[in-house]
Design an enzyme around this catalytic site. Structure first.
Site, mmCIF file in Angstrom:
data_model
loop_
_atom_site.group_PDB
_atom_site.id
_atom_site.type_symbol
_atom_site.label_atom_id
_atom_site.label_comp_id
_atom_site.label_asym_id
_atom_site.label_seq_id
_atom_site.Cartn_x
_atom_site.Cartn_y
_atom_site.Cartn_z
ATOM 1 N N GLU A 111 80.249 17.231 -14.774
ATOM 2 C CA GLU A 111 81.581 17.206 -14.520
ATOM 3 C C GLU A 111 82.015 16.745 -13.264
ATOM 4 O OE1 GLU A 111 82.975 21.384 -14.939
ATOM 5 O OE2 GLU A 111 84.769 20.781 -13.725
ATOM 6 N N LYS A 113 85.630 29.267 -19.553
ATOM 7 C CA LYS A 113 84.900 29.236 -18.234
ATOM 8 C C LYS A 113 85.604 30.347 -17.463
ATOM 9 C CE LYS A 113 85.781 26.329 -14.208
ATOM 10 N NZ LYS A 113 85.227 25.034 -13.373
ATOM 11 N N ARG A 173 89.338 15.992 -7.826
ATOM 12 C CA ARG A 173 89.824 16.868 -6.571
ATOM 13 C C ARG A 173 89.772 15.718 -5.359
ATOM 14 N NH1 ARG A 173 86.408 22.368 -6.687
ATOM 15 N NH2 ARG A 173 86.708 22.536 -9.181
HETATM 16 C C1 3PG Z 1 84.291 24.828 -9.938
HETATM 17 O O1 3PG Z 1 85.196 23.900 -9.985
HETATM 18 O O2 3PG Z 1 83.734 24.871 -11.275
HETATM 19 C C2 3PG Z 1 83.776 25.199 -8.769
HETATM 20 O O3 3PG Z 1 84.573 24.638 -7.984
HETATM 21 C C3 3PG Z 1 82.362 25.278 -8.687
HETATM 22 O O4 3PG Z 1 82.120 26.308 -7.713
HETATM 23 P P1 3PG Z 1 81.029 26.081 -6.598
HETATM 24 O O5 3PG Z 1 81.281 25.055 -5.878
HETATM 25 O O6 3PG Z 1 81.050 27.237 -6.023
HETATM 26 O O7 3PG Z 1 79.605 25.961 -7.447
#
Ligand code: 3PG
Length: 216
Positions: free
Chosen positions: A43, A131, A47
């Site tokens: 994914e 999610k 950002r």
């Molecule tokens: C996401 O978008 O799913 C999260 O930013 C992932 O979170 P993490 O960086 O704590 O793994």
């Protein structure tokens, strides 16, 4: 419209690498390293200014990988990313407007929820693969347990604060079909261009899942 199963997409390796990339070249290298480690779906989160370019490059240069888009918050982002090759859709949040735009693509999708009300709205649209984000900050497995006792037809892919230290706890819940996270390609490893370590962390995560499967 029938929504294709997200769980099927990650069935072989139920870990979804969440990639925040600042360069297209790094995105290709990281994705290849993750693929070499054994995971074939990634994914790319919207950002960074190059996120859409990363999706386009992975889609055309690494056809063995299923690339999806994350951090979707509006319809235009959905149209742009699908146009450039995104094969699945992930959002951090839930509104019926956003979810309907995702459904309209006919692609596997994972809208983000944390509350019973959001889950109810998702179910009203026929969505039962969700999610749970940000997982650790919203109570982690205890919250998912409580939600699952009410919504027993919903399956979750938690993300946010998940890594090798707590992944096994999450997989202990039958309502969890996968977990997502950025730990396999954290910023430091990418800055150091340590592609072998990214492959190692990916392979280690899959080994942990295999061990868990064998012990149940
Ligand atoms: C996401 O978008 O799913 C999260 O930013 C992932 O979170 P993490 O960086 O704590 O793994």
């Amino acid at each position: 419209m029938l929504v294709p199963s997200f769980a099927s997409l990650v069935e072989k390796s139920p870990i979804l690498p969440v990639l925040h990339m600042e360069s297209v070249d790094d995105a290709l290298k990281v994705t290849k390293a993750i693929y070499d480690g054994g995971i074939s779906a990634v994914e790319i989160v919207l950002r960074s200014p190059v996120a859409l370019d990363c999706i386009e490059a992975i889609s055309s240069e690494l056809p063995q990988v299923t690339v999806g888009v994350g951090t979707l918050t509006n319809k235009q982002q959905i149209l742009d990313s699908v146009n450039l090759g995104a094969k699945f859709l992930v959002s951090p949040s839930f509104t019926t407007t956003l979810a309907k735009s995702m459904i309209d693509t006919g692609l596997p999708m994972l809208p983000g929820v944390v509350t019973p009300s959001e889950i109810t709205q998702a179910i009203e649209l026929g969505l039962t693969e969700l999610k749970f984000f940000p997982a650790e900050q919203y109570g982690g497995i205890n919250t998912i347990k409580a939600l699952s006792s009410v919504f027993n037809n919903v399956k979750f892919c938690p993300t946010g604060g998940i890594g090798p230290h707590n992944m096994a706890d999450y997989f202990g819940l039958s309502s969890i079909f996968a977990v997502g996270g950025s730990w396999m390609a954290d910023k430091k490893l990418v800055a150091q261009k340590d592609w072998p370590q990214i492959s190692n962390l990916t392979a280690q995560a899959l080994q942990l899942i295999n061990r868990l499967e064998q012990s149940t």
